[in-house]
Design a protein around this motif. Structure first.
Motif, PDB file in Angstrom:
ATOM      1  N   ARG A 216      77.807  45.614-110.791  1.00 50.22           N
ATOM      2  CA  ARG A 216      79.135  46.062-111.230  1.00 50.22           C
ATOM      3  C   ARG A 216      79.393  47.490-110.760  1.00 50.22           C
ATOM      4  O   ARG A 216      80.488  47.820-110.301  1.00 50.22           O
ATOM      5  CB  ARG A 216      79.239  46.003-112.754  1.00 50.22           C
ATOM      6  CG  ARG A 216      79.042  44.634-113.343  1.00 50.22           C
ATOM      7  CD  ARG A 216      79.480  44.590-114.802  1.00 50.22           C
ATOM      8  NE  ARG A 216      78.789  45.532-115.661  1.00 50.22           N
ATOM      9  CZ  ARG A 216      77.633  45.273-116.270  1.00 50.22           C
ATOM     10  NH1 ARG A 216      77.038  44.099-116.076  1.00 50.22           N
ATOM     11  NH2 ARG A 216      77.068  46.170-117.057  1.00 50.22           N
TER      12      ARG A 216
ATOM     13  N   ASN B   9      82.442  49.429-108.291  1.00 56.07           N
ATOM     14  CA  ASN B   9      83.290  50.517-108.767  1.00 56.07           C
ATOM     15  C   ASN B   9      83.081  51.801-107.987  1.00 56.07           C
ATOM     16  O   ASN B   9      84.031  52.512-107.672  1.00 56.07           O
ATOM     17  CB  ASN B   9      83.025  50.761-110.254  1.00 56.07           C
ATOM     18  CG  ASN B   9      83.712  49.745-111.142  1.00 56.07           C
ATOM     19  OD1 ASN B   9      84.892  49.448-110.964  1.00 56.07           O
ATOM     20  ND2 ASN B   9      82.986  49.197-112.094  1.00 56.07           N
TER      21      ASN B   9
ATOM     22  N   GLY C 239      87.042  50.518-114.244  1.00 56.75           N
ATOM     23  CA  GLY C 239      87.888  49.376-113.893  1.00 56.75           C
ATOM     24  C   GLY C 239      88.713  49.646-112.661  1.00 56.75           C
ATOM     25  O   GLY C 239      89.853  49.185-112.538  1.00 56.75           O
TER      26      GLY C 239
ATOM     27  N   LEU D 159      90.484  46.680-110.521  1.00 63.45           N
ATOM     28  CA  LEU D 159      91.340  45.674-111.136  1.00 63.45           C
ATOM     29  C   LEU D 159      92.657  45.475-110.400  1.00 63.45           C
ATOM     30  O   LEU D 159      93.152  44.351-110.292  1.00 63.45           O
ATOM     31  CB  LEU D 159      91.609  46.043-112.597  1.00 63.45           C
ATOM     32  CG  LEU D 159      90.424  45.839-113.545  1.00 63.45           C
ATOM     33  CD1 LEU D 159      90.714  46.461-114.901  1.00 63.45           C
ATOM     34  CD2 LEU D 159      90.128  44.357-113.692  1.00 63.45           C
TER      35      LEU D 159
ATOM     36  N   VAL E  69      83.003  43.760-105.693  1.00 68.44           N
ATOM     37  CA  VAL E  69      82.659  43.344-107.048  1.00 68.44           C
ATOM     38  C   VAL E  69      81.258  42.760-107.094  1.00 68.44           C
ATOM     39  O   VAL E  69      80.502  42.973-108.049  1.00 68.44           O
ATOM     40  CB  VAL E  69      83.681  42.313-107.574  1.00 68.44           C
ATOM     41  CG1 VAL E  69      83.214  41.706-108.890  1.00 68.44           C
ATOM     42  CG2 VAL E  69      85.035  42.970-107.766  1.00 68.44           C
TER      43      VAL E  69
ATOM     44  N   ASN F 138      85.082  41.667-115.493  1.00 75.86           N
ATOM     45  CA  ASN F 138      86.418  42.229-115.647  1.00 75.86           C
ATOM     46  C   ASN F 138      87.183  41.525-116.762  1.00 75.86           C
ATOM     47  O   ASN F 138      88.140  40.777-116.523  1.00 75.86           O
ATOM     48  CB  ASN F 138      87.194  42.120-114.327  1.00 75.86           C
ATOM     49  CG  ASN F 138      86.553  42.919-113.214  1.00 75.86           C
ATOM     50  OD1 ASN F 138      86.722  44.124-113.118  1.00 75.86           O
ATOM     51  ND2 ASN F 138      85.800  42.235-112.362  1.00 75.86           N
TER      52      ASN F 138
END
Length: 450
Positions: free
Chosen positions: A166, A170, A286, A289, A339, A368
């Motif tokens: 993850r 990011n 996040g 997204l 991701v 997510n």
């Protein structure tokens, strides 16, 4: 289920220490006995200290300091370099060592990605490497052999932490807007590294700015400065003091924003990325997204992924031409691949790079939950257009007002929900903004947008 890589260390027959690699993903598929590089390190002490920086970072929890036992960086071979990456135990510091071709001699660099283990025995051996020693590297199934005292050390296989996947996505997206704020020369860099506080020191926060003797911390925003929350999070760089040729600080936004620091080394580069606040981890952000919510993005990602081949610099115009997609859709597809940790971002080269980890389509939903919640809202029919905004139904009959950004963009949108009032856009859009975006043009049916 996501497949993880394993690695195991062992002592070679001649008394040298071996660092064995797990089965690796390569351009030809999974290889049980990967071979990434066989040859010599041109700057052995630099290589050893660079690996020890990674070991220091991954074994440290900088927020509320605690040492840990994590020690397993991700290793990628990309034809012209080897990259080793890891995160701190608190997930607030990202570290990457780029071993460039100029620092390796006597062999070809292969292609592939695997996980390795820098265990206590390896750490002990690396600390004894000197500039004048001849260090042979065998990065593959036979391990990384270094000269050390005659000892017997054994470690059980280790797994790559799931949260790293993850975080890799990011950190790649967050580092894309990086711009060089200032550069220190060799003398300034070494002076600055010598003044860095230890990892156990109290957190110091401010704007790091260059001066004649190196760099100093200012309590006020300063033009050309880089914001740092917790200067002690750079402490691992002290190991590179006698090897550093320069340092570049990158700003990732105005005001209090994440930052990146890159140390120039002989035949290598060492990069540290810090989150905006010391208590925040990369895996909790996040930032992806907005891209994940775009229509057809998963299909585009599958197409783009098939065209990648462990490039150290991904050429977006070439991918656009080869795939028939626009550059924007290729960029969004790369965000989806990030991701699963399958691409990263290099601020120095200003480009994506390919790092192939096992594909797990379910990660988009699993990692997510805001996107999952947005789909639920968009399918519920609880969104109503009102003048220049949208009213979005929430729990217990509440409603929130959403205003999209310029040109109906998602990144600068606003919402009246408690989550937005707390975080703003610093951690990606809230689920209500995402729901409005999906209702206006995103595909919200199962099997297409998840």
């Amino acid at each position: 289920m996501t497949r993880t890589f394993l690695a195991e260390s062992r002592v070679a027959p001649d008394g040298g220490l071996g660092l064995a690699l797990a089965p690796a993903l390569t351009p030809t598929g999974v290889t049980a006995s990967p071979s990434f590089f066989h040859g010599f390190a041109v700057h052995p002490a630099t290589l050893a200290q660079g690996l020890l920086v990674l070991a220091d970072v991954t074994a440290t929890r900088y927020f509320q300091y605690t040492p840990t036992s994590l020690r397993d960086p991700v290793l990628s071979a990309q034809g012209d370099r080897l990259r080793a990456e890891c995160f701190s135990a608190c997930n607030g510091v990202y570290a990457r060592l780029d071993l460039l071709g100029s620092g390796l001699d006597g062999g070809d660099i292969g292609f592939g990605t695997t996980n390795v283990d820098i265990n206590p025995a390896m750490r002990s051996a690396l600390t004894k490497i000197r500039r004048t020693e001849l260090l042979h590297m065998n990065v593959g199934d036979d391990g990384l052999t270094v000269s050390t005292l005659d000892r017997t050390e054994s470690e059980h296989p280790v797994q790559m932490p799931d949260r790293w996947v993850r975080a890799l996505g990011n950190v790649a997206h967050m580092h894309r807007p990086a711009t060089a704020a200032f550069t220190l020369d060799r003398r300034q860099t070494r002076a600055f590294l010598g003044t860095l506080p230890h990892a156990t020191s109290a957190g110091r926060t401010g704007w790091l700015v260059p001066d004649r003797t190196g760099a100093r911390l200012s309590s006020r925003p300063t033009a050309g400065g880089v914001y740092v929350d917790g200067l002690q999070r750079l402490s691992a760089l002290k190991r590179l003091l006698i090897h550093a040729n320069g340092l570049t600080a990158y700003a990732l936004g105005s005001g209090e924003a994440p930052s990146v620091f890159e140390v120039d080394l002989p035949g290598a580069r060492l990069t540290l990325g810090l989150t905006e606040q010391a208590w925040r981890g990369f895996s909790g952000e996040g930032s992806l997204l907005g891209s994940l919510a775009r229509p057809e993005v998963l299909d585009d990602a599958d197409l783009v992924c098939a065209l990648l081949s462990f490039e150290p610099r991904i050429d977006i115009p070439r991918l656009a031409a080869d795939s028939g997609l626009t550059a924007r859709r290729v960029t969004d597809a790369l965000a989806v691949l990030a991701v699963s940790g399958r691409v990263g971002w290099d601020a120095h080269d200003e480009s994506w790079f390919h790092r192939e980890l096992p594909h797990d389509p379910s990660r988009v939903d699993k990692d997510n939950p805001r996107l999952v919640g947005a789909r639920t809202i968009a399918r519920s029919g609880s969104i109503t257009a009102r003048d220049d905004a949208y009213l979005v139904g929430g729990a217990s009959g509440s409603q929130y007002r959403v205003q999209l950004g310029p040109d109906d963009g998602i990144d600068d949108s606003r919402c009246t929900c408690p989550w937005y009032l707390r975080h703003g856009t610093g951690r990606g859009p809230c689920k209500h903004v995402l729901a409005v975006y999906l209702s206006r043009g995103g595909v919200t049916t199962e099997g297409h947008d998840d």
